[in-house]
Design an enzyme around this catalytic site. Structure first.
Site: not given
Ligand SMILES: *Cc1c(COP(=O)(O)O)cnc(C)c1O
Length: 416
Positions: A201, A226, A129
């Site tokens: 993660d 979330y 991500f």
């Molecule tokens: C959804 C997601 C995020 C989101 O990061 P935010 O800082 O909460 O916006 C980060 N890493 C991964 C792998 C995700 O799927």
């Protein structure tokens, strides 16, 4: 019986036997919506509405600043962290909820580097991500660590990139785009055999499958609430640090909430000895209050049962899709074997964006990820087998009629 009737009969039977079937009623889901996007934003648990009402009218409006104590606002990061710990297989005092996943990645990477000051390589996934990679770049910009090695660029498999120079390995348990699952235990052992720290993660695994951080001796982890934890839009993220590292580890965002005695108002920083050292500043209390119901709800259910249903849902969707995939140019981007994927099925189609828009108009909500991926998340607490069969039938209808070619489905919004 037509194949269609046959599929419905199978779905009805599976729904009757489903031990998680009653959980659906604990969520607010509008109308006949088939919501296959819980991997992006989970639906609202009904109990959250009463909590929000209470938080606004009594805790905030009536009791004002007294609520930091009387309503336990100050302890919400630890209290929420303890519930998340139960869900991800950690001890209660190894997790705090706070900030965003991106910020927690920054803290976790720095924390890992503080444990391996003599090493200078960060290993991550090119297909990660993007925010994970952006935060790696940010960490490189603020430390002596100048070497990034990426799976998919510097070697096809991450294992080959981990050696005696590696300080930290940052990986996703479940790939957000394809749903592919990592073997947490095996990769952790491999990192440790090379003396590296591992950070997982858990954004696409927390709440949907067993994580077992302690069992696998994971060092650090982050994730959001979330998605499959149904904490509400922008709900706080979390960070985990194994007890054995807590005394030594340092994180750079040394704000007053991470101080050992925040209300002594000392001039200099001395970190809390426990997991609260990962806090920085004042937390979004209303978002914390909205999140409680989702966390409590998930904790009630057996993670083994959740995983079992998750695999059965994705298997059923896949078998329905495969009946017509080839005919309409639909490919599979997720692993074929349910053991090897999280709770999503990702399909490819050259006009995937338009097809997803047409599905949304028909009440089936999935999402699109560039360049050609249609993503469908199956959250076992509120998705039924009947939903799965219906979603597949509607997808087939959209492809058969080519309704997706209508120009109205081409319009791009800011969020996809
Ligand atoms: C959804 C997601 C995020 C989101 O990061 P935010 O800082 O909460 O916006 C980060 N890493 C991964 C792998 C995700 O799927």
């Amino acid at each position: 019986m037509s194949t269609n009737q046959h599929s419905h009969a199978i779905a009805q039977k599976l729904d009757r036997q489903d031990p998680l079937a009653t959980a659906r009623d604990k969520f607010f889901l509008p109308g006949n919506l088939i919501y296959l996007d819980g991997n992006s934003l989970g639906p609202a648990p009904k109990a959250a509405f009463a909590d929000l009402e209470e938080a606004a009218h009594r805790e905030w409006a009536q009791n004002l600043i007294g609520s930091w104590n009387s309503a336990g606002w100050f302890d919400l990061p630890s209290k929420s962290g303890a519930i998340i710990a139960d869900i991800i297989g950690a001890q209660k005092d190894e997790v705090v909820a706070c900030d965003t996943t991106s910020i927690n990645i920054f803290k976790a990477l720095h924390a890992a580097l503080s444990l391996r000051p003599e090493r200078n390589v960060i290993v991550a996934e090119a297909a990660s991500f993007p925010t994970d990679l952006y935060m790696v770049e940010g960490v490189v910009g603020t430390t002596q660590t100048k070497n990034i090695r990426l799976e998919g660029i510097d070697a096809p498999e991450i294992e080959a990139l981990i050696d005696e120079d590696t300080a930290v390995v940052l990986v996703n348990q479940v790939d957000y785009r394809t749903g592919k699952v990592r073997d947490v235990g095996a990769l952790t052992r491999h990192a440790h055999a090379n003396g590296a720290i591992i950070v997982f993660d858990l954004c696409h695994s927390a709440g949907i499958m067993p994580v077992e951080l302690n069992q696998h001796e994971v060092d650090l982890a982050v994730g959001c609430t979330y998605k499959y934890l149904n904490g509400g839009p922008g709900s706080p993220a979390f960070i985990f640090c194994a007890t054995k590292h807590l005394a030594d580890v340092q994180q750079p965002l040394s704000g007053w909430w991470g101080h050992q005695t925040p209300f002594a108002f000392n001039q200099s920083y001395s970190p809390d000895p426990g997991i609260r050292k990962f806090l920085c500043g004042t937390q979004p209390i209303l978002s914390f209050r909205a999140m409680q119901a989702g966390l409590e709800l998930t904790r009630q259910y057996d993670m083994g049962k959740i995983r079992k249903k998750s695999m059965a849902l994705t298997d059923l969707f896949l078998s329905e899709i495969m009946k017509f995939a080839e005919e309409y140019g639909v490919g599979l981007a997720s692993p074929e074997n349910a053991q090897d994927r999280g709770s999503q099925i990702s399909l490819t189609h050259d006009s995937g964006y338009e097809v997803i828009q047409a599905l949304i108009e028909r009440g089936v909500v999935g999402d699109f990820r560039t360049p050609n991926i249609m993503r469908f998340g199956f959250a076992p607490l509120y998705i039924s087998y009947q939903n799965v069969v219906d979603a597949a039938a509607i997808l087939k209808d959209i492809l058969e009629t080519e309704i997706w070619r209508d120009p109205r489905f081409k319009q791009k919004s800011a969020v996809t």
